[in-house]
Design a protein around this motif. Structure first.
Motif, PDB file in Angstrom:
ATOM      1  N   ILE A   1      10.635   9.215   1.650  1.00  0.00           N
ATOM      2  CA  ILE A   1      11.591   8.140   1.391  1.00  0.00           C
ATOM      3  C   ILE A   1      12.618   8.051   2.717  1.00  0.00           C
ATOM      4  O   ILE A   1      13.013   9.033   3.211  1.00  0.00           O
ATOM      5  CB  ILE A   1      12.559   8.102  -0.007  1.00  0.00           C
ATOM      6  N   ILE A   2      13.005   6.884   2.928  1.00  0.00           N
ATOM      7  CA  ILE A   2      13.787   6.600   3.722  1.00  0.00           C
ATOM      8  C   ILE A   2      15.415   7.179   3.148  1.00  0.00           C
ATOM      9  O   ILE A   2      15.724   7.151   2.148  1.00  0.00           O
ATOM     10  CB  ILE A   2      14.115   5.230   4.113  1.00  0.00           C
ATOM     11  N   GLU A   3      16.039   7.735   4.226  1.00  0.00           N
ATOM     12  CA  GLU A   3      17.247   8.446   3.774  1.00  0.00           C
ATOM     13  C   GLU A   3      18.222   7.270   2.837  1.00  0.00           C
ATOM     14  O   GLU A   3      18.367   6.270   3.581  1.00  0.00           O
ATOM     15  CB  GLU A   3      18.158   8.932   5.046  1.00  0.00           C
ATOM     16  N   PRO A   4      18.504   7.302   1.816  1.00  0.00           N
ATOM     17  CA  PRO A   4      19.179   6.642   1.032  1.00  0.00           C
ATOM     18  C   PRO A   4      20.803   6.324   1.715  1.00  0.00           C
ATOM     19  O   PRO A   4      21.069   7.121   2.151  1.00  0.00           O
ATOM     20  CB  PRO A   4      19.680   7.236  -0.389  1.00  0.00           C
ATOM     21  N   ILE A   5      20.870   5.106   1.517  1.00  0.00           N
ATOM     22  CA  ILE A   5      22.282   4.615   2.194  1.00  0.00           C
ATOM     23  C   ILE A   5      23.164   3.956   1.140  1.00  0.00           C
ATOM     24  O   ILE A   5      22.669   3.549   0.081  1.00  0.00           O
ATOM     25  CB  ILE A   5      22.197   3.730   3.373  1.00  0.00           C
ATOM     26  N   ALA A   6      24.453   4.197   1.361  1.00  0.00           N
ATOM     27  CA  ALA A   6      25.263   3.298   0.364  1.00  0.00           C
ATOM     28  C   ALA A   6      25.434   1.836   0.814  1.00  0.00           C
ATOM     29  O   ALA A   6      25.222   1.378   1.817  1.00  0.00           O
ATOM     30  CB  ALA A   6      26.810   3.843   0.449  1.00  0.00           C
ATOM     31  N   TYR A   7      25.634   0.951  -0.024  1.00  0.00           N
ATOM     32  CA  TYR A   7      25.763  -0.548   0.193  1.00  0.00           C
ATOM     33  C   TYR A   7      26.820  -0.819   0.921  1.00  0.00           C
ATOM     34  O   TYR A   7      27.826  -0.310   0.982  1.00  0.00           O
ATOM     35  CB  TYR A   7      25.794  -1.072  -1.250  1.00  0.00           C
TER      36      TYR A   7
ATOM     37  N   LEU B   1      21.481  -5.372 -24.573  1.00  0.00           N
ATOM     38  CA  LEU B   1      20.998  -6.269 -23.838  1.00  0.00           C
ATOM     39  C   LEU B   1      19.736  -5.666 -22.960  1.00  0.00           C
ATOM     40  O   LEU B   1      18.734  -6.591 -22.628  1.00  0.00           O
ATOM     41  CB  LEU B   1      22.149  -6.763 -22.817  1.00  0.00           C
ATOM     42  N   HIS B   2      19.712  -4.584 -22.806  1.00  0.00           N
ATOM     43  CA  HIS B   2      18.710  -3.920 -21.919  1.00  0.00           C
ATOM     44  C   HIS B   2      18.378  -2.588 -22.167  1.00  0.00           C
ATOM     45  O   HIS B   2      19.219  -1.788 -22.927  1.00  0.00           O
ATOM     46  CB  HIS B   2      19.093  -4.167 -20.349  1.00  0.00           C
ATOM     47  N   THR B   3      17.474  -2.091 -21.878  1.00  0.00           N
ATOM     48  CA  THR B   3      16.882  -0.699 -21.891  1.00  0.00           C
ATOM     49  C   THR B   3      16.737   0.097 -20.723  1.00  0.00           C
ATOM     50  O   THR B   3      16.369  -1.058 -19.580  1.00  0.00           O
ATOM     51  CB  THR B   3      15.461  -0.642 -22.507  1.00  0.00           C
ATOM     52  N   GLN B   4      17.054   1.001 -20.207  1.00  0.00           N
ATOM     53  CA  GLN B   4      17.126   1.884 -18.905  1.00  0.00           C
ATOM     54  C   GLN B   4      16.308   3.112 -19.060  1.00  0.00           C
ATOM     55  O   GLN B   4      16.874   3.993 -20.004  1.00  0.00           O
ATOM     56  CB  GLN B   4      18.409   1.988 -18.253  1.00  0.00           C
ATOM     57  N   ILE B   5      15.215   3.442 -18.322  1.00  0.00           N
ATOM     58  CA  ILE B   5      14.604   4.505 -18.240  1.00  0.00           C
ATOM     59  C   ILE B   5      14.817   5.154 -16.979  1.00  0.00           C
ATOM     60  O   ILE B   5      14.576   4.515 -15.863  1.00  0.00           O
ATOM     61  CB  ILE B   5      13.190   4.414 -18.564  1.00  0.00           C
ATOM     62  N   MET B   6      15.468   6.159 -16.504  1.00  0.00           N
ATOM     63  CA  MET B   6      16.059   6.824 -15.494  1.00  0.00           C
ATOM     64  C   MET B   6      15.924   7.938 -15.103  1.00  0.00           C
ATOM     65  O   MET B   6      15.607   8.780 -16.436  1.00  0.00           O
ATOM     66  CB  MET B   6      17.450   6.095 -14.884  1.00  0.00           C
ATOM     67  N   LEU B   7      15.750   8.667 -14.090  1.00  0.00           N
ATOM     68  CA  LEU B   7      15.879  10.152 -13.832  1.00  0.00           C
ATOM     69  C   LEU B   7      16.980  10.756 -14.651  1.00  0.00           C
ATOM     70  O   LEU B   7      18.201  10.171 -14.724  1.00  0.00           O
ATOM     71  CB  LEU B   7      16.000  10.421 -12.363  1.00  0.00           C
TER      72      LEU B   7
ATOM     73  N   GLY C   1       1.046  -1.230  -0.052  1.00  0.00           N
ATOM     74  CA  GLY C   1      -0.087   0.105  -0.019  1.00  0.00           C
ATOM     75  C   GLY C   1       0.729   1.261   0.067  1.00  0.00           C
ATOM     76  O   GLY C   1       0.464   2.290  -0.136  1.00  0.00           O
ATOM     77  N   LYS C   2       2.173   1.058   0.162  1.00  0.00           N
ATOM     78  CA  LYS C   2       2.865   2.261   0.155  1.00  0.00           C
ATOM     79  C   LYS C   2       3.397   2.891  -1.303  1.00  0.00           C
ATOM     80  O   LYS C   2       3.475   1.956  -1.935  1.00  0.00           O
ATOM     81  CB  LYS C   2       4.095   2.015   1.221  1.00  0.00           C
ATOM     82  N   ASP C   3       3.387   3.961  -1.272  1.00  0.00           N
ATOM     83  CA  ASP C   3       4.034   4.631  -2.791  1.00  0.00           C
ATOM     84  C   ASP C   3       5.591   4.779  -2.728  1.00  0.00           C
ATOM     85  O   ASP C   3       6.314   4.999  -1.696  1.00  0.00           O
ATOM     86  CB  ASP C   3       3.243   6.078  -3.185  1.00  0.00           C
ATOM     87  N   TYR C   4       6.031   4.448  -3.681  1.00  0.00           N
ATOM     88  CA  TYR C   4       7.509   4.422  -4.259  1.00  0.00           C
ATOM     89  C   TYR C   4       7.768   5.196  -5.336  1.00  0.00           C
ATOM     90  O   TYR C   4       7.147   5.014  -6.404  1.00  0.00           O
ATOM     91  CB  TYR C   4       8.179   3.002  -4.217  1.00  0.00           C
ATOM     92  N   LEU C   5       8.848   6.086  -5.306  1.00  0.00           N
ATOM     93  CA  LEU C   5       9.364   6.755  -6.397  1.00  0.00           C
ATOM     94  C   LEU C   5      10.417   5.706  -7.158  1.00  0.00           C
ATOM     95  O   LEU C   5      11.016   5.072  -6.760  1.00  0.00           O
ATOM     96  CB  LEU C   5      10.272   7.817  -6.099  1.00  0.00           C
TER      97      LEU C   5
ATOM     98  N   GLN D   1      21.341  13.189  -3.496  1.00  0.00           N
ATOM     99  CA  GLN D   1      20.767  14.440  -3.792  1.00  0.00           C
ATOM    100  C   GLN D   1      19.806  14.465  -4.662  1.00  0.00           C
ATOM    101  O   GLN D   1      18.625  15.104  -4.635  1.00  0.00           O
ATOM    102  CB  GLN D   1      21.761  15.529  -4.076  1.00  0.00           C
ATOM    103  N   ILE D   2      20.027  13.891  -6.039  1.00  0.00           N
ATOM    104  CA  ILE D   2      19.050  13.730  -7.040  1.00  0.00           C
ATOM    105  C   ILE D   2      17.680  12.991  -6.697  1.00  0.00           C
ATOM    106  O   ILE D   2      16.373  13.563  -6.721  1.00  0.00           O
ATOM    107  CB  ILE D   2      19.805  12.805  -8.273  1.00  0.00           C
ATOM    108  N   ILE D   3      17.878  11.954  -5.774  1.00  0.00           N
ATOM    109  CA  ILE D   3      16.600  11.086  -5.369  1.00  0.00           C
ATOM    110  C   ILE D   3      15.756  11.832  -4.385  1.00  0.00           C
ATOM    111  O   ILE D   3      14.692  11.778  -4.365  1.00  0.00           O
ATOM    112  CB  ILE D   3      17.001   9.578  -4.865  1.00  0.00           C
ATOM    113  N   LYS D   4      16.548  12.513  -3.485  1.00  0.00           N
ATOM    114  CA  LYS D   4      15.602  13.184  -2.392  1.00  0.00           C
ATOM    115  C   LYS D   4      15.126  14.290  -3.015  1.00  0.00           C
ATOM    116  O   LYS D   4      13.892  14.696  -2.773  1.00  0.00           O
ATOM    117  CB  LYS D   4      16.897  13.753  -1.144  1.00  0.00           C
ATOM    118  N   LYS D   5      15.557  15.015  -4.006  1.00  0.00           N
ATOM    119  CA  LYS D   5      15.139  16.289  -4.630  1.00  0.00           C
ATOM    120  C   LYS D   5      13.861  15.657  -5.260  1.00  0.00           C
ATOM    121  O   LYS D   5      12.604  16.234  -5.230  1.00  0.00           O
ATOM    122  CB  LYS D   5      16.011  17.020  -5.478  1.00  0.00           C
TER     123      LYS D   5
END
Length: 127
Positions: free
Chosen positions: A121-127, A69-75, A16-20, A108-112
């Motif tokens: 969104i939860i603050e993004p973290i690096a792996y 091999l693939h298609t990417q649609i990204m910000l 039920g939660k929305d995600y970007l 920064q891009i994702i948070k904006k």
């Protein structure tokens, strides 16, 4: 693009939660479709599109990248970063290799974008 999660998935996604959607990834051979989003732990992970329904399909501010091999649609800001990537495999390899500058810019891009779309969104973290 905004999607709504159709079922709880491990501890990563909430029904039920929305995600970007940060990136839409399509494998040309297998015709698999997946979405990259920031999950409940702040990890920028890829999930099968079947876990979601599309809430807002508008792709303003997205760009497309196609290879054999693939298609990417990204910000679009991420694609611009992809073009400038120091890694021949692109920004996600830079990100996974913990390139600090790439990680900061990606976050920064994702948070904006999330703020512009009124998505929490939860603050993004690096792996």
């Amino acid at each position: 693009m905004i999607v709504t999660c159709l079922e709880n998935y491990r501890e990563s996604l909430i029904k039920g939660k929305d995600y970007l959607v940060i990136e839409i990834y399509t494998n040309i051979r297998t015709q698999e479709i997946a979405y990259r989003t920031s999950n409940e732990q702040g990890v920028l992970a890829i999930y099968d599109h079947k876990l979601f329904e599309i809430k807002k399909a508008l792709l303003n501010g997205y760009a497309i990248k196609i290879n054999n091999l693939h298609t990417q649609i990204m910000l679009d800001d991420l694609l611009e970063l992809e073009i400038k990537s120091i890694n021949s495999e692109g920004i996600w390899d830079d990100y996974l290799e913990r390139n600090k500058k790439t990680i900061e810019i990606v976050h920064q891009i994702i948070k904006k974008r999330a703020k512009n779309e009124n998505i929490e969104i939860i603050e993004p973290i690096a792996y």
